[in-house]
Structures are given as C-alpha cells and as structure tokens.
Design a protein around this motif. Structure first.
Motif, mmCIF file in Angstrom:
data_model
loop_
_atom_site.group_PDB
_atom_site.id
_atom_site.type_symbol
_atom_site.label_atom_id
_atom_site.label_comp_id
_atom_site.label_asym_id
_atom_site.label_seq_id
_atom_site.Cartn_x
_atom_site.Cartn_y
_atom_site.Cartn_z
ATOM 1 N N ILE A 54 0.853 -1.187 0.000
ATOM 2 C CA ILE A 54 0.000 0.000 0.000
ATOM 3 C C ILE A 54 0.888 1.236 0.000
ATOM 4 C CG2 ILE A 54 -1.815 1.275 1.209
ATOM 5 C CD1 ILE A 54 -2.439 -1.449 2.640
ATOM 6 N N THR A 55 0.624 2.150 -0.901
ATOM 7 C CA THR A 55 1.304 3.439 -0.942
ATOM 8 C C THR A 55 0.279 4.513 -0.610
ATOM 9 O OG1 THR A 55 2.809 2.647 -2.659
ATOM 10 C CG2 THR A 55 2.663 5.028 -2.340
ATOM 11 N N ALA A 56 0.548 5.302 0.420
ATOM 12 C CA ALA A 56 -0.406 6.323 0.847
ATOM 13 C C ALA A 56 -0.494 7.448 -0.179
ATOM 14 C CB ALA A 56 0.013 6.895 2.203
ATOM 15 N N PRO A 57 -1.671 8.058 -0.342
ATOM 16 C CA PRO A 57 -1.762 9.241 -1.195
ATOM 17 C C PRO A 57 -0.826 10.340 -0.681
ATOM 18 C CG PRO A 57 -3.952 8.421 -0.639
ATOM 19 C CD PRO A 57 -2.976 7.671 0.212
ATOM 20 N N LYS A 58 -0.396 11.199 -1.559
ATOM 21 C CA LYS A 58 0.501 12.292 -1.197
ATOM 22 C C LYS A 58 -0.125 13.126 -0.084
ATOM 23 C CE LYS A 58 3.450 15.765 -3.430
ATOM 24 N NZ LYS A 58 3.741 16.449 -4.718
ATOM 25 N N HIS A 59 0.705 13.568 0.853
ATOM 26 C CA HIS A 59 0.309 14.407 1.991
ATOM 27 C C HIS A 59 -0.518 13.644 3.026
ATOM 28 C CE1 HIS A 59 1.853 17.692 -0.374
ATOM 29 N NE2 HIS A 59 0.937 17.516 -1.301
ATOM 30 N N THR A 60 -0.505 12.310 2.963
ATOM 31 C CA THR A 60 -1.207 11.520 3.977
ATOM 32 C C THR A 60 -0.273 10.446 4.523
ATOM 33 O OG1 THR A 60 -2.079 9.782 2.510
ATOM 34 C CG2 THR A 60 -3.360 11.824 2.689
ATOM 35 N N ARG A 61 -0.690 9.834 5.622
ATOM 36 C CA ARG A 61 0.058 8.712 6.186
ATOM 37 C C ARG A 61 -0.925 7.642 6.659
ATOM 38 N NH1 ARG A 61 -0.135 12.712 9.916
ATOM 39 N NH2 ARG A 61 -0.585 12.179 12.085
ATOM 40 N N ILE A 62 -0.480 6.402 6.561
ATOM 41 C CA ILE A 62 -1.306 5.261 6.949
ATOM 42 C C ILE A 62 -1.224 5.071 8.455
ATOM 43 C CG2 ILE A 62 -1.630 2.771 6.667
ATOM 44 C CD1 ILE A 62 -0.131 3.116 3.928
ATOM 45 N N ALA A 121 -4.335 13.102 7.136
ATOM 46 C CA ALA A 121 -3.676 14.121 6.319
ATOM 47 C C ALA A 121 -2.632 14.845 7.157
ATOM 48 C CB ALA A 121 -4.696 15.112 5.780
ATOM 49 N N ASP A 122 -1.509 15.158 6.539
ATOM 50 C CA ASP A 122 -0.445 15.875 7.240
ATOM 51 C C ASP A 122 -0.917 17.262 7.661
ATOM 52 O OD1 ASP A 122 1.176 13.715 6.690
ATOM 53 O OD2 ASP A 122 2.058 14.635 4.909
ATOM 54 N N LYS A 123 -0.386 17.729 8.770
ATOM 55 C CA LYS A 123 -0.657 19.108 9.179
ATOM 56 C C LYS A 123 -0.054 20.034 8.132
ATOM 57 C CE LYS A 123 -0.261 22.184 13.155
ATOM 58 N NZ LYS A 123 0.267 22.331 14.540
ATOM 59 N N GLY A 124 -0.836 20.984 7.653
ATOM 60 C CA GLY A 124 -0.347 21.892 6.621
ATOM 61 C C GLY A 124 -0.470 21.346 5.219
ATOM 62 N N ALA A 125 -1.145 20.194 5.062
ATOM 63 C CA ALA A 125 -1.319 19.618 3.717
ATOM 64 C C ALA A 125 -2.176 20.534 2.859
ATOM 65 C CB ALA A 125 -1.971 18.242 3.824
ATOM 66 N N PRO A 126 -1.885 20.637 1.564
ATOM 67 C CA PRO A 126 -2.705 21.468 0.676
ATOM 68 C C PRO A 126 -4.039 20.803 0.392
ATOM 69 C CG PRO A 126 -1.051 20.306 -0.591
ATOM 70 C CD PRO A 126 -0.754 20.007 0.842
ATOM 71 N N GLU A 127 -4.989 21.594 -0.044
ATOM 72 C CA GLU A 127 -6.290 21.047 -0.416
ATOM 73 C C GLU A 127 -6.208 20.401 -1.799
ATOM 74 O OE1 GLU A 127 -9.692 23.532 1.823
ATOM 75 O OE2 GLU A 127 -8.787 24.581 0.107
ATOM 76 N N GLY A 128 -7.034 19.406 -2.020
ATOM 77 C CA GLY A 128 -7.066 18.760 -3.325
ATOM 78 C C GLY A 128 -7.391 17.289 -3.206
ATOM 79 N N ARG A 129 -7.418 16.626 -4.353
ATOM 80 C CA ARG A 129 -7.648 15.171 -4.413
ATOM 81 C C ARG A 129 -6.324 14.493 -4.713
ATOM 82 N NH1 ARG A 129 -12.878 12.675 -7.200
ATOM 83 N NH2 ARG A 129 -13.621 13.579 -5.245
ATOM 84 N N PHE A 130 -6.015 13.467 -3.924
ATOM 85 C CA PHE A 130 -4.725 12.803 -4.044
ATOM 86 C C PHE A 130 -4.938 11.290 -4.099
ATOM 87 C CE2 PHE A 130 -4.124 16.822 -1.857
ATOM 88 C CZ PHE A 130 -3.129 17.416 -2.632
#
Length: 276
Positions: A110-118, A160-169
């Motif tokens: 599994i690879t997490a979407p950008k700006h996120t963590r499992i 989602a990471d703190k400070g992550a940008p908005e969007g779909r990843f």
C-alpha cells in the motif's frame, strides 16, 4: 541403393501420411520417402499446436504472457467512497468491497496518497490473520496475505499531514494479482464549533447538557448546566442563533460566550474546536 542383405519390409504408411502422398501425386516407396522428409516439419507443427492448447497458464492471473498466451490483468474493486480529510485532523477510512474471488498468497503493498500517512490497515483475513507492517513515516505498508478469498471488505485508515494542501490525491494498493487507486480529498474545515451538547429552553437560551472531555471548549471553562445566552455579541435564544454567531469562524478561533451560571452572568473566552 545399397543392399543390407536383409529382407526388410517397407515401413507401412499411416493413414495421414498416405493422404499427404496422394496430395502430392506420389504413392508407394516414393510417397514414403517424401513423407519421411516432411515428417519433422509436420511433427513440429503438430507439437506447437498441441503446446499452444495445453501450455500451463503460469502467471495468467498476473497478466503475463506464456509463449503466445496472454491473459488480461485483474484489478481490485474500486473503493466505496472518497473520504474527506482535514489537514492535521482525525483519520478517515478508505474501504474496499469484497470481490469473492480467489487470490494467491503474496505480499500486498500500500502506498499512501501524497500528503497523507497510513495509521491502520485491516484486511479481515479468514481463517488466518494477515500480519501488517506500516512504515515508520506511514507512507507505505505491507500486508502478508495467504491464499484465500476476499469475502469481507478491507479498510485503510489515513490521516492528512498538518499543513497539507487542499485537493484530491491518489495512492495505490496492490494485492496479489490486482491493483487499485486509493483516493482521498483533503479540505480545510472552515467552521469551528463549541464541543458541547445542549438543548433549547423555549427562547431563554441553550442549556449545556455535557462538554466533551479534553476539548478546547472544556479548557475554556464551559460547564454542564451553563445557560448560553450570547456568543460573539449575538443574543442566543435558539440553536440557530449560536450557529449564526459561529459561522465562518475556524477551529482555534477565540469567541466570547456569555453564560448564566448559578444565577450570575459570566463571559468565557471559548476556543472553538474542530468538527467532530
């Protein structure tokens, strides 16, 4: 022709070989010699044809080619819905439906979407458990699968990471012979809240029934049985009045809230909490 001195009977022609001889206008010994010359080619063609029909389909489910046999890759089912994650907020769940099909034992990645963590993975493996290993940074994970069938949904929890940008990843899950995207939406929540339960009292204000332990609201001093009568300069008689006073205020915003406690008015500075 050299004689061997032995009485050797000519090798009888099989029915297919006799047909070949007739096709080329020969018979008897001439046909035998011609067919003997053609035999290696006809045997090779026959073997190749048989091989194409009986060759084991190794890697067929993985979408690889065996000789001239190619099989389409099989994908996992798409996730149920796309969760909305708030930067630095609580975890959201990506859930995949079961497909009821057999999967060979292997290691799922599994690879997490950008700006996120499992933060958690649950494949609901039956009858054997599937050991899960999440990388220290949460950007990837592996699941040891054993041969079996996905009869239940499986989940991947992400933050989602703190400070992550908005969007779909998008990330990716590859399980056995299939793969699928892992998709999340990241959006900042603009509406803060008072983390308490309350009820309306016929136009006299909102009576606090309970305050969420550990919340910013609790740290600001709001207590059970307080009667909220004003928020940020707006008179509060009904729930809609409080919602209007807080509209557009982000979590962490300090809002003056006036309550009646034990018959006395008291103004608190309440730091708004994130949405539940």
């Amino acid at each position: 022709m050299t004689s061997t001195g032995k009485n050797t009977a000519p090798t009888p022609l099989s029915r297919p070989h006799r047909r070949i001889g007739r096709a080329i206008g020969l018979s008897g010994g001439a046909a035998l010699l011609a067919v003997a010359a053609l035999a290696p080619m006809t045997h090779a063609a026959t073997a190749a044809s048989a091989g194409a029909r009986t060759a084991p389909r190794i890697g067929a489910q993985a979408g690889t080619a065996v000789g001239t046999v190619a099989v389409a890759r099989r994908d996992l089912a798409e996730q149920y819905q796309i969760p909305v994650l708030e930067p630095g907020g609580s975890a959201g769940r990506v859930a995949f439906p079961p497909d009821g099909k057999w999967w060979d034992g292997t290691t799922a990645t599994i690879t997490a979407p950008k700006h996120t963590r499992i933060v958690d993975v649950n494949f609901r493996c039956v009858p054997n458990a599937c050991p899960v290993t999440i990388a220290p940074d949460g950007r990837s994970a592996t699941v040891q699968q054993y041969g079996g069938t996905f009869w239940q949904r499986y989940d991947i929890d992400l933050k989602a990471d703190k400070g992550a940008p908005e969007g779909r990843f998008h990330g990716r899950v590859s399980a056995a012979q299939g793969a699928q995207k892992v998709t999340v939406d990241i959006r900042r929540q603009t509406q803060g809240r008072i983390a308490a339960k309350y009820h309306q009292t016929f136009g006299r204000g909102l009576k606090v029934l309970s305050v969420e332990p550990g919340s910013s609201t609790a740290a600001s001093g709001l207590k059970k049985d307080d009667m909220i009568v004003e928020a940020d300069g707006t008179t509060v008689k009904y729930k809609k009045d409080l919602l209007a006073a807080l509209k557009g205020k982000k979590p962490g915003t300090e809002v003056p809230v006036t309550v009646i406690r034990d018959g006395d008015k008291k103004t608190l500075k309440v730091n708004l909490d994130r949405p539940a």
